[in-house]
Design a protein around this motif. Sequence first.
Motif, PDB file in Angstrom:
ATOM      1  N   GLU A 196      46.874  -3.531  29.382  1.00  0.00           N
ATOM      2  CA  GLU A 196      47.456  -4.884  29.390  1.00  0.00           C
ATOM      3  C   GLU A 196      47.775  -5.359  27.976  1.00  0.00           C
ATOM      4  OE1 GLU A 196      48.823  -7.360  31.344  1.00  0.00           O
ATOM      5  OE2 GLU A 196      48.827  -5.630  32.659  1.00  0.00           O
ATOM      6  N   ARG A 197      46.930  -5.027  27.017  1.00  0.00           N
ATOM      7  CA  ARG A 197      47.184  -5.430  25.625  1.00  0.00           C
ATOM      8  C   ARG A 197      48.424  -4.716  25.091  1.00  0.00           C
ATOM      9  NH1 ARG A 197      47.570  -9.175  22.152  1.00  0.00           N
ATOM     10  NH2 ARG A 197      47.108  -8.572  20.041  1.00  0.00           N
ATOM     11  N   ARG A 198      48.554  -3.419  25.390  1.00  0.00           N
ATOM     12  CA  ARG A 198      49.753  -2.672  24.980  1.00  0.00           C
ATOM     13  C   ARG A 198      51.004  -3.287  25.593  1.00  0.00           C
ATOM     14  NH1 ARG A 198      46.781   2.001  26.263  1.00  0.00           N
ATOM     15  NH2 ARG A 198      48.057   2.230  28.118  1.00  0.00           N
ATOM     16  N   ARG A 199      50.916  -3.638  26.879  1.00  0.00           N
ATOM     17  CA  ARG A 199      52.051  -4.235  27.577  1.00  0.00           C
ATOM     18  C   ARG A 199      52.434  -5.563  26.915  1.00  0.00           C
ATOM     19  NH1 ARG A 199      52.765  -7.979  31.470  1.00  0.00           N
ATOM     20  NH2 ARG A 199      54.546  -7.735  32.833  1.00  0.00           N
ATOM     21  N   LEU A 223      54.169  -4.982  23.565  1.00  0.00           N
ATOM     22  CA  LEU A 223      55.558  -4.541  23.771  1.00  0.00           C
ATOM     23  C   LEU A 223      56.457  -5.713  24.152  1.00  0.00           C
ATOM     24  CD1 LEU A 223      55.035  -1.145  25.623  1.00  0.00           C
ATOM     25  CD2 LEU A 223      55.883  -1.506  23.311  1.00  0.00           C
ATOM     26  N   LEU A 224      55.966  -6.593  25.031  1.00  0.00           N
ATOM     27  CA  LEU A 224      56.745  -7.767  25.409  1.00  0.00           C
ATOM     28  C   LEU A 224      56.978  -8.677  24.201  1.00  0.00           C
ATOM     29  CD1 LEU A 224      55.255  -8.774  28.887  1.00  0.00           C
ATOM     30  CD2 LEU A 224      57.555  -7.915  28.426  1.00  0.00           C
ATOM     31  N   MET A 225      55.955  -8.854  23.380  1.00  0.00           N
ATOM     32  CA  MET A 225      56.094  -9.694  22.190  1.00  0.00           C
ATOM     33  C   MET A 225      57.149  -9.127  21.244  1.00  0.00           C
ATOM     34  SD  MET A 225      52.340 -11.178  21.129  1.00  0.00           S
ATOM     35  CE  MET A 225      51.382  -9.694  21.253  1.00  0.00           C
ATOM     36  N   LEU A 226      57.122  -7.834  21.024  1.00  0.00           N
ATOM     37  CA  LEU A 226      58.080  -7.223  20.108  1.00  0.00           C
ATOM     38  C   LEU A 226      59.495  -7.247  20.677  1.00  0.00           C
ATOM     39  CD1 LEU A 226      55.938  -4.275  18.750  1.00  0.00           C
ATOM     40  CD2 LEU A 226      56.560  -6.400  17.575  1.00  0.00           C
ATOM     41  N   ARG A 227      59.639  -7.044  21.974  1.00  0.00           N
ATOM     42  CA  ARG A 227      60.964  -7.127  22.597  1.00  0.00           C
ATOM     43  C   ARG A 227      61.495  -8.554  22.545  1.00  0.00           C
ATOM     44  NH1 ARG A 227      61.054  -4.786  28.352  1.00  0.00           N
ATOM     45  NH2 ARG A 227      63.257  -5.183  28.077  1.00  0.00           N
TER      46      ARG A 227
END
Length: 73
Positions: free
Chosen positions: A9-12, A15-19
């Motif tokens: 969940e942290r990785r997800r 990734l959402l933050m960077l996108r």
Amino acid sequence: ASVPALPRERRRRILLMLRAFDGHTAGASYRGIAEGLFGHAKLTGGSWKTHDLRSKVIRLVRGGMALVKRGYR
């Protein structure tokens, strides 16, 4: 020493933050970022100004800015 893996969940979220940050940097609106991340169907019904995804996208962009500012790599 080995670096422990991040929980899924942290990785997800990262990734959402960077996108979201990438979209913001490219000049996309928060609504455009939401459509790119979550799909147009998630935005139906109700006003964008009060939509729960609006707040989420704003937090994701801010989180992405913080990651980049701190040198997330």
